[in-house]
Design a protein around this motif. Structure first.
Motif, PDB file in Angstrom:
ATOM      1  N   ARG A  25      -7.989   3.108  10.328  1.00  0.00           N
ATOM      2  CA  ARG A  25      -8.386   1.714  10.080  1.00  0.00           C
ATOM      3  C   ARG A  25      -7.180   0.854   9.727  1.00  0.00           C
ATOM      4  O   ARG A  25      -7.090  -0.313  10.146  1.00  0.00           O
ATOM      5  CB  ARG A  25      -9.435   1.648   8.969  1.00  0.00           C
ATOM      6  N   THR A  26      -6.249   1.420   8.962  1.00  0.00           N
ATOM      7  CA  THR A  26      -5.035   0.683   8.623  1.00  0.00           C
ATOM      8  C   THR A  26      -4.257   0.312   9.882  1.00  0.00           C
ATOM      9  O   THR A  26      -3.782  -0.822  10.031  1.00  0.00           O
ATOM     10  CB  THR A  26      -4.152   1.531   7.681  1.00  0.00           C
ATOM     11  N   GLU A  29      -6.074  -2.447  11.762  1.00  0.00           N
ATOM     12  CA  GLU A  29      -5.963  -3.758  11.128  1.00  0.00           C
ATOM     13  C   GLU A  29      -4.533  -4.272  11.091  1.00  0.00           C
ATOM     14  O   GLU A  29      -4.317  -5.489  11.103  1.00  0.00           O
ATOM     15  CB  GLU A  29      -6.515  -3.688   9.694  1.00  0.00           C
ATOM     16  N   LYS A  30      -3.561  -3.359  11.029  1.00  0.00           N
ATOM     17  CA  LYS A  30      -2.146  -3.741  10.911  1.00  0.00           C
ATOM     18  C   LYS A  30      -1.341  -3.050  12.008  1.00  0.00           C
ATOM     19  O   LYS A  30      -0.728  -2.004  11.775  1.00  0.00           O
ATOM     20  CB  LYS A  30      -1.608  -3.371   9.518  1.00  0.00           C
ATOM     21  N   ASP A 310     -12.679   1.996   2.315  1.00  0.00           N
ATOM     22  CA  ASP A 310     -11.771   0.858   2.173  1.00  0.00           C
ATOM     23  C   ASP A 310     -10.324   1.355   2.253  1.00  0.00           C
ATOM     24  O   ASP A 310      -9.912   2.188   1.436  1.00  0.00           O
ATOM     25  CB  ASP A 310     -12.020   0.175   0.830  1.00  0.00           C
ATOM     26  N   GLN A 315      -3.045   1.007   2.172  1.00  0.00           N
ATOM     27  CA  GLN A 315      -2.163  -0.063   2.623  1.00  0.00           C
ATOM     28  C   GLN A 315      -1.207  -0.495   1.518  1.00  0.00           C
ATOM     29  O   GLN A 315      -0.026  -0.780   1.772  1.00  0.00           O
ATOM     30  CB  GLN A 315      -3.008  -1.235   3.132  1.00  0.00           C
TER      31      GLN A 315
END
Length: 332
Positions: A25-26, A29-30, A310, A315
């Motif tokens: 997910r990190t 998103e990034k 989350d 992050q």
């Protein structure tokens, strides 16, 4: 944003937990963080990517010298699972895979092939099931990292704490919190604060007993051990003070009086940090010859595989690692 000349090594953690998911997910998103190297089992990372809709490409890196594929999630295989463990379950094979990834990352860091290590959560029962006797990351890093004494720093935007003792019973922590342990924690807190850009860190040392012993009424460890260690640290030029009562010192730190609190045992130091929110905390291992950070939470077996974990703490851990290991900065 800090620009690194080398990638960070991101260990996958327990494949039955949320580690692979929050890494995937990190990177979703990034996208700029895909320049880092994930270490673990490619199948576990492929499963995590599929949970998020398969919007990421996976590239299996054969060896540490191989070039990374731009825009993909690059995974260096440290071990291969015969079968992916069910999400949220303790498994010896998963514990072994998580351990192998940590050892592989340590070797890369010691060889200077990565800028630092960021570790996703491991499960202590899984390690034990695999016959691995270490109680946590910090002990593995201390044994294999090539440094001397190490200490755990937990940090968020409000407070930072360094632990004198870590993973042991409270009775054992009292025995271990001797003069050398106090000195090591205070010195490492000072070094850690300096590494984070604090020129002269103000270090508050918490007492072991209620009210910091109340002048010996509730225990004399403060008089016999902690106070002499503070005096010795001050003689070395370290801005250390105390011992301060453990029930108020973190409030004072949060209000700006201190930069770092040296806590005597695990829960004394971690409860204040975690109370402020797991998503904001990061774990930094001090005393190693390389940078290591991690999120301030566990494997979260209860939500693993549900695509709701989350990634904020991971992050934050990556941001801290880049900050500590960075060679230059640019603006975003």
């Amino acid at each position: 944003m800090t620009t690194l000349l080398k990638p960070l090594a991101l260990t996958m953690g327990d494949p039955a937990g949320i580690g692979p998911e929050i890494i995937a997910r990190t990177m979703l998103e990034k996208p700029e963080l895909r320049a880092n190297l994930v270490i673990g089992d490619p199948g576990a990372m492929s499963r995590a990517i599929a949970m998020l809709g398969g919007a990421l490409d996976l590239n299996v890196v054969e060896h540490s010298e191989a070039p990374l594929q731009e825009g993909a999630v690059n995974v260096l295989t440290s071990s291969t699972l015969t079968k992916l463990p069910p999400m949220g379950t303790v498994s010896a094979e998963a514990g072994r895979m998580a351990y192998d990834a940590i050892i592989a990352a340590i070797r890369l860091a010691k060889a200077g092939k990565v800028a630092g290590i960021v570790t996703a959560p491991i499960h202590k029962e899984a390690l034990s099931a695999a016959g691995i006797s270490y109680p946590g990351h910090t002990e593995i890093l201390a044994e294999h990292g090539g440094g001397g004494r190490v200490a755990m720093m937990l940090a968020n935007d409000d407070i930072r704490t360094v632990l004198v003792t870590i993973h042991c019973s409270l009775a054992e922590a009292i025995r271990r919190a001797d003069f050398p342990a106090q000195m090591a924690a205070i010195r490492l807190a000072h070094q850690g604060g300096r590494a984070l850009g604090i020129e002269r860190p103000r270090i508050a040392v918490a007492g072991l007993n209620p009210h910091a012993g109340e002048g010996g009424l509730f225990g004399d460890e403060e008089i016999r051990i902690i106070r002499p260690a503070i005096a010795a640290a001050r003689a070395e030029g370290i801005d250390a003070s105390g011992p301060w009562p453990g029930d108020t010192v973190f409030m004072q730190a949060r209000n700006g009086r201190f930069d770092i609190v040296v806590a005597q045992y695990h829960d004394q130091g971690l409860i204040p940090v975690k109370y402020l929110g797991l998503e904001r905390g990061v774990n930094i291992t001090l005393g190693l010859p390389f940078v290591r950070t991690s999120p301030d939470h566990g494997t979260a077996f209860d939500i693993a595989g549900r695509s709701i974990a989350d990634p904020a703490s991971l992050q934050t851990a990556i941001d801290y690692a880049r900050r500590l290991a960075g060679t230059s900065s640019d603006q975003e």
